[in-house]
Design an enzyme around this catalytic site. Sequence first.
Site, PDB file in Angstrom:
ATOM      1  N   GLY A   1      38.892  14.211 130.390  1.00  0.00           N
ATOM      2  CA  GLY A   1      37.479  13.853 130.512  1.00  0.00           C
ATOM      3  C   GLY A   1      37.260  12.461 129.962  1.00  0.00           C
ATOM      4  O   GLY A   1      37.491  12.231 128.778  1.00  0.00           O
ATOM      5  N   SER A   2      36.857  11.510 130.756  1.00  0.00           N
ATOM      6  CA  SER A   2      36.877  10.123 130.319  1.00  0.00           C
ATOM      7  C   SER A   2      36.115   9.229 131.295  1.00  0.00           C
ATOM      8  O   SER A   2      35.284   9.708 132.057  1.00  0.00           O
ATOM      9  CB  SER A   2      38.332   9.667 130.188  1.00  0.00           C
ATOM     10  OG  SER A   2      39.091  10.177 131.270  1.00  0.00           O
TER      11      SER A   2
END
Length: 226
Positions: free
Chosen positions: A185-186
């Site tokens: 998640g980024s």
Amino acid sequence: MVSTFVKPMHREGIRFVAIFAAVTAGLFFLTPVAGWLGVGLTVWCYYFFRDPERVPPERDGLVVSPADGIVSLIEPAVPPAELGMAATPLTRVSVFMNVFNCHVNRAPVAGHVTSIAYRSGKFFNASLDKASADNERNSLCIRTPAGDDLAVVQIAGLVARRIVCWTSEGDALAAGERFGLIRFGSRLDVYLPPGVSPKVRIGQTMVAGETVIAELAGTAGPGQTP
């Protein structure tokens, strides 16, 4: 039908899926409910590391999305200082990846990697504006055959704790070619060259290597206005 749901998995995910599967086997000895929950998490882990083939646009001069996700920000900003680019604000397009997006990152343009710079930092939610300045990041500057410099930045998020980049300075990249990955998640930031305007909007869904973000000056096709 099978190819719609079953995608190739990147090698970076093999050990993680193996760990999830081993833990799941142990959970079945405790209770079937926990075991089936582990099965669901193992499938999610495999899905997280999926690495489907993408077909970049064939026309030269197009800037494609480096990541799957949603355009979260479009604003002027100075590229990361560690890249050594001019301290002049450029249009920054941010693509936020949640934990269900494919996390393989792809080159937004064709060109040579002139510099790569890693900087440690915090782990704020990657959708926040301050994540670009404060979070752990890995930055690349890519110079196109026409001489335009474009920066693409991998930014760790609230859950992501590992940025992977298998590209080195001096490497030649094709538009849409894989260059890295972030777990779990980024966000990816793209700093467009001066005078280049984005062709996307906040909230738009991006497909890495395929969705066109912008078009470099002087590269319009026949019958089009640059």
